[in-house]
Design a protein around this motif. Structure first.
Motif, PDB file in Angstrom:
ATOM      1  N   LEU A 249      49.747 -78.843  10.093  1.00  7.43           N
ATOM      2  CA  LEU A 249      50.083 -78.779   8.673  1.00  7.43           C
ATOM      3  C   LEU A 249      51.522 -78.299   8.554  1.00  7.43           C
ATOM      4  CD1 LEU A 249      48.770 -79.102   5.834  1.00  7.43           C
ATOM      5  CD2 LEU A 249      48.302 -76.666   5.897  1.00  7.43           C
ATOM      6  N   TYR A 250      52.362 -79.053   7.854  1.00  7.67           N
ATOM      7  CA  TYR A 250      53.781 -78.733   7.789  1.00  7.67           C
ATOM      8  C   TYR A 250      54.047 -77.370   7.146  1.00  7.67           C
ATOM      9  CZ  TYR A 250      58.721 -78.999   6.761  1.00  7.67           C
ATOM     10  OH  TYR A 250      60.046 -78.718   6.670  1.00  7.67           O
ATOM     11  N   GLN A 251      53.184 -76.925   6.256  1.00  8.73           N
ATOM     12  CA  GLN A 251      53.383 -75.646   5.581  1.00  8.73           C
ATOM     13  C   GLN A 251      53.354 -74.476   6.558  1.00  8.73           C
ATOM     14  OE1 GLN A 251      51.642 -78.139   4.437  1.00  8.73           O
ATOM     15  NE2 GLN A 251      52.081 -78.416   2.266  1.00  8.73           N
ATOM     16  N   TRP A 252      52.686 -74.631   7.699  1.00  5.99           N
ATOM     17  CA  TRP A 252      52.685 -73.568   8.695  1.00  5.99           C
ATOM     18  C   TRP A 252      54.090 -73.352   9.252  1.00  5.99           C
ATOM     19  CZ3 TRP A 252      48.968 -70.690   7.826  1.00  5.99           C
ATOM     20  CH2 TRP A 252      47.668 -71.133   7.663  1.00  5.99           C
ATOM     21  N   CYS A 253      54.856 -74.414   9.353  1.00  3.83           N
ATOM     22  CA  CYS A 253      56.238 -74.303   9.809  1.00  3.83           C
ATOM     23  C   CYS A 253      57.049 -73.453   8.841  1.00  3.83           C
ATOM     24  CB  CYS A 253      56.851 -75.695   9.942  1.00  3.83           C
ATOM     25  SG  CYS A 253      58.606 -75.668  10.360  1.00  3.83           S
ATOM     26  N   ILE A 254      56.898 -73.723   7.554  1.00  5.68           N
ATOM     27  CA  ILE A 254      57.634 -72.964   6.537  1.00  5.68           C
ATOM     28  C   ILE A 254      57.210 -71.494   6.582  1.00  5.68           C
ATOM     29  CG2 ILE A 254      58.123 -72.762   4.080  1.00  5.68           C
ATOM     30  CD1 ILE A 254      59.259 -75.286   5.452  1.00  5.68           C
ATOM     31  N   ALA A 255      55.911 -71.251   6.683  1.00  6.75           N
ATOM     32  CA  ALA A 255      55.428 -69.867   6.746  1.00  6.75           C
ATOM     33  C   ALA A 255      55.971 -69.156   7.988  1.00  6.75           C
ATOM     34  CB  ALA A 255      53.903 -69.841   6.738  1.00  6.75           C
ATOM     35  N   GLY A 256      56.000 -69.856   9.127  1.00  2.00           N
ATOM     36  CA  GLY A 256      56.537 -69.275  10.353  1.00  2.00           C
ATOM     37  C   GLY A 256      58.020 -68.953  10.234  1.00  2.00           C
ATOM     38  N   LEU A 257      58.767 -69.828   9.597  1.00  2.00           N
ATOM     39  CA  LEU A 257      60.192 -69.571   9.414  1.00  2.00           C
ATOM     40  C   LEU A 257      60.433 -68.395   8.471  1.00  2.00           C
ATOM     41  CD1 LEU A 257      61.520 -73.233   9.188  1.00  2.00           C
ATOM     42  CD2 LEU A 257      61.747 -71.634  11.093  1.00  2.00           C
ATOM     43  N   VAL A 258      59.625 -68.269   7.440  1.00  2.00           N
ATOM     44  CA  VAL A 258      59.759 -67.139   6.518  1.00  2.00           C
ATOM     45  C   VAL A 258      59.466 -65.824   7.236  1.00  2.00           C
ATOM     46  CG1 VAL A 258      58.728 -66.062   4.473  1.00  2.00           C
ATOM     47  CG2 VAL A 258      59.343 -68.476   4.431  1.00  2.00           C
ATOM     48  N   ILE A 259      58.429 -65.810   8.055  1.00  2.00           N
ATOM     49  CA  ILE A 259      58.104 -64.594   8.812  1.00  2.00           C
ATOM     50  C   ILE A 259      59.212 -64.275   9.804  1.00  2.00           C
ATOM     51  CG2 ILE A 259      56.499 -63.626  10.518  1.00  2.00           C
ATOM     52  CD1 ILE A 259      54.265 -65.104   9.033  1.00  2.00           C
ATOM     53  N   TYR A 260      59.789 -65.299  10.414  1.00  2.00           N
ATOM     54  CA  TYR A 260      60.880 -65.050  11.351  1.00  2.00           C
ATOM     55  C   TYR A 260      62.117 -64.504  10.638  1.00  2.00           C
ATOM     56  CZ  TYR A 260      64.038 -65.375  15.225  1.00  2.00           C
ATOM     57  OH  TYR A 260      64.933 -65.052  16.208  1.00  2.00           O
ATOM     58  N   ILE A 261      62.386 -64.977   9.433  1.00  2.00           N
ATOM     59  CA  ILE A 261      63.503 -64.434   8.666  1.00  2.00           C
ATOM     60  C   ILE A 261      63.262 -62.952   8.372  1.00  2.00           C
ATOM     61  CG2 ILE A 261      64.635 -64.500   6.396  1.00  2.00           C
ATOM     62  CD1 ILE A 261      64.383 -67.557   6.544  1.00  2.00           C
ATOM     63  N   GLY A 262      62.021 -62.582   8.059  1.00  5.50           N
ATOM     64  CA  GLY A 262      61.700 -61.173   7.863  1.00  5.50           C
ATOM     65  C   GLY A 262      61.897 -60.371   9.130  1.00  5.50           C
ATOM     66  N   PHE A 263      61.466 -60.925  10.259  1.00  2.00           N
ATOM     67  CA  PHE A 263      61.658 -60.262  11.554  1.00  2.00           C
ATOM     68  C   PHE A 263      63.144 -60.073  11.844  1.00  2.00           C
ATOM     69  CE2 PHE A 263      62.587 -60.912  16.078  1.00  2.00           C
ATOM     70  CZ  PHE A 263      61.954 -59.806  16.620  1.00  2.00           C
ATOM     71  N   ALA A 264      63.936 -61.115  11.631  1.00  2.00           N
ATOM     72  CA  ALA A 264      65.369 -61.029  11.902  1.00  2.00           C
ATOM     73  C   ALA A 264      66.057 -60.037  10.968  1.00  2.00           C
ATOM     74  CB  ALA A 264      66.001 -62.413  11.767  1.00  2.00           C
ATOM     75  N   THR A 265      65.578 -59.939   9.734  1.00  3.65           N
ATOM     76  CA  THR A 265      66.143 -58.966   8.801  1.00  3.65           C
ATOM     77  C   THR A 265      65.866 -57.553   9.279  1.00  3.65           C
ATOM     78  OG1 THR A 265      65.857 -60.514   6.967  1.00  3.65           O
ATOM     79  CG2 THR A 265      66.137 -58.189   6.406  1.00  3.65           C
ATOM     80  N   PHE A 266      64.637 -57.275   9.687  1.00  7.03           N
ATOM     81  CA  PHE A 266      64.306 -55.955  10.217  1.00  7.03           C
ATOM     82  C   PHE A 266      65.107 -55.646  11.486  1.00  7.03           C
ATOM     83  CE2 PHE A 266      60.143 -55.899   7.859  1.00  7.03           C
ATOM     84  CZ  PHE A 266      60.450 -54.759   7.121  1.00  7.03           C
ATOM     85  N   LEU A 267      65.291 -56.650  12.331  1.00  8.84           N
ATOM     86  CA  LEU A 267      66.088 -56.448  13.546  1.00  8.84           C
ATOM     87  C   LEU A 267      67.533 -56.116  13.188  1.00  8.84           C
ATOM     88  CD1 LEU A 267      66.447 -56.512  16.610  1.00  8.84           C
ATOM     89  CD2 LEU A 267      66.771 -58.985  16.425  1.00  8.84           C
ATOM     90  N   GLY A 268      68.077 -56.809  12.199  1.00 12.67           N
ATOM     91  CA  GLY A 268      69.432 -56.518  11.744  1.00 12.67           C
ATOM     92  C   GLY A 268      69.553 -55.111  11.175  1.00 12.67           C
ATOM     93  N   LEU A 269      68.548 -54.690  10.414  1.00 16.46           N
ATOM     94  CA  LEU A 269      68.551 -53.332   9.875  1.00 16.46           C
ATOM     95  C   LEU A 269      68.491 -52.301  10.995  1.00 16.46           C
ATOM     96  CD1 LEU A 269      66.136 -53.743   6.844  1.00 16.46           C
ATOM     97  CD2 LEU A 269      68.597 -53.376   6.759  1.00 16.46           C
ATOM     98  N   LEU A 270      67.688 -52.579  12.001  1.00 19.57           N
ATOM     99  CA  LEU A 270      67.578 -51.657  13.129  1.00 19.57           C
ATOM    100  C   LEU A 270      68.891 -51.570  13.898  1.00 19.57           C
ATOM    101  CD1 LEU A 270      65.768 -49.812  14.805  1.00 19.57           C
ATOM    102  CD2 LEU A 270      65.052 -51.819  16.089  1.00 19.57           C
ATOM    103  N   ARG A 271      69.535 -52.696  14.121  1.00 16.87           N
ATOM    104  CA  ARG A 271      70.811 -52.702  14.833  1.00 16.87           C
ATOM    105  C   ARG A 271      71.880 -51.956  14.025  1.00 16.87           C
ATOM    106  NH1 ARG A 271      71.735 -56.158  19.098  1.00 16.87           N
ATOM    107  NH2 ARG A 271      73.893 -56.435  18.440  1.00 16.87           N
ATOM    108  N   THR A 272      71.870 -52.132  12.711  1.00 22.37           N
ATOM    109  CA  THR A 272      72.819 -51.414  11.861  1.00 22.37           C
ATOM    110  C   THR A 272      72.559 -49.916  11.902  1.00 22.37           C
ATOM    111  OG1 THR A 272      72.978 -53.333  10.412  1.00 22.37           O
ATOM    112  CG2 THR A 272      73.716 -51.230   9.518  1.00 22.37           C
ATOM    113  N   HIS A 273      71.293 -49.536  11.927  1.00 27.18           N
ATOM    114  CA  HIS A 273      70.941 -48.125  11.997  1.00 27.18           C
ATOM    115  C   HIS A 273      71.398 -47.509  13.322  1.00 27.18           C
ATOM    116  CE1 HIS A 273      67.803 -45.050  10.514  1.00 27.18           C
ATOM    117  NE2 HIS A 273      68.746 -44.450  11.178  1.00 27.18           N
ATOM    118  N   VAL A 274      71.352 -48.273  14.395  1.00 27.84           N
ATOM    119  CA  VAL A 274      71.807 -47.781  15.690  1.00 27.84           C
ATOM    120  C   VAL A 274      73.314 -47.535  15.654  1.00 27.84           C
ATOM    121  CG1 VAL A 274      72.173 -48.433  18.103  1.00 27.84           C
ATOM    122  CG2 VAL A 274      69.945 -48.776  17.047  1.00 27.84           C
ATOM    123  N   ARG A 275      74.051 -48.422  15.015  1.00 23.02           N
ATOM    124  CA  ARG A 275      75.506 -48.308  14.984  1.00 23.02           C
ATOM    125  C   ARG A 275      76.004 -47.184  14.086  1.00 23.02           C
ATOM    126  NH1 ARG A 275      78.485 -54.032  15.423  1.00 23.02           N
ATOM    127  NH2 ARG A 275      77.531 -54.644  17.369  1.00 23.02           N
TER     128      ARG A 275
END
Length: 100
Positions: free
Chosen positions: A73-99
């Motif tokens: 189902l193509y919608q699973w791709c969209i949901a996966g990309l949205v979750i990955y964007i959330g993951f990448a945002t949290f990773l960016g916040l963590l990296r900024t907090h380290v710096r």
């Protein structure tokens, strides 16, 4: 601004690279334990490491699993990309907090 000792893709330590690609939640949880400032860290740093490591790992794995389910189902791709964007945002916040 502070810099990191190694690049994201460091081929000088192949085991660290492989570990970071397969289970990034472990390393991210360890960083939260050391740096602090995240929810649960004030209560118990070890609990914060465990909780956030699991949350990050679940976000990472669920995004990959949902991307693999795209032929169903193509919608699973969209949901996966949205979750990955959330993951990448949290990773960016963590990296900024380290710096900081």
């Amino acid at each position: 601004r502070k810099t990191f000792n190694s690049f994201i893709l460091s081929f000088t330590r192949p085991t660290g690279l492989l570990l970071g690609l397969l289970v990034p939640g472990v390393g991210m949880g360890n960083v939260i334990k050391v740096v602090g400032g995240w929810p649960l860290h004030g209560w118990k740093p070890e609990a914060a490491r465990f909780f956030w490591g699991i949350v990050f790992q679940l976000m990472y794995l669920s995004s990959i699993i949902l991307l693999l389910l795209t032929p169903v189902l193509y919608q699973w791709c969209i949901a996966g990309l949205v979750i990955y964007i959330g993951f990448a945002t949290f990773l960016g916040l963590l990296r900024t907090h380290v710096r900081s």
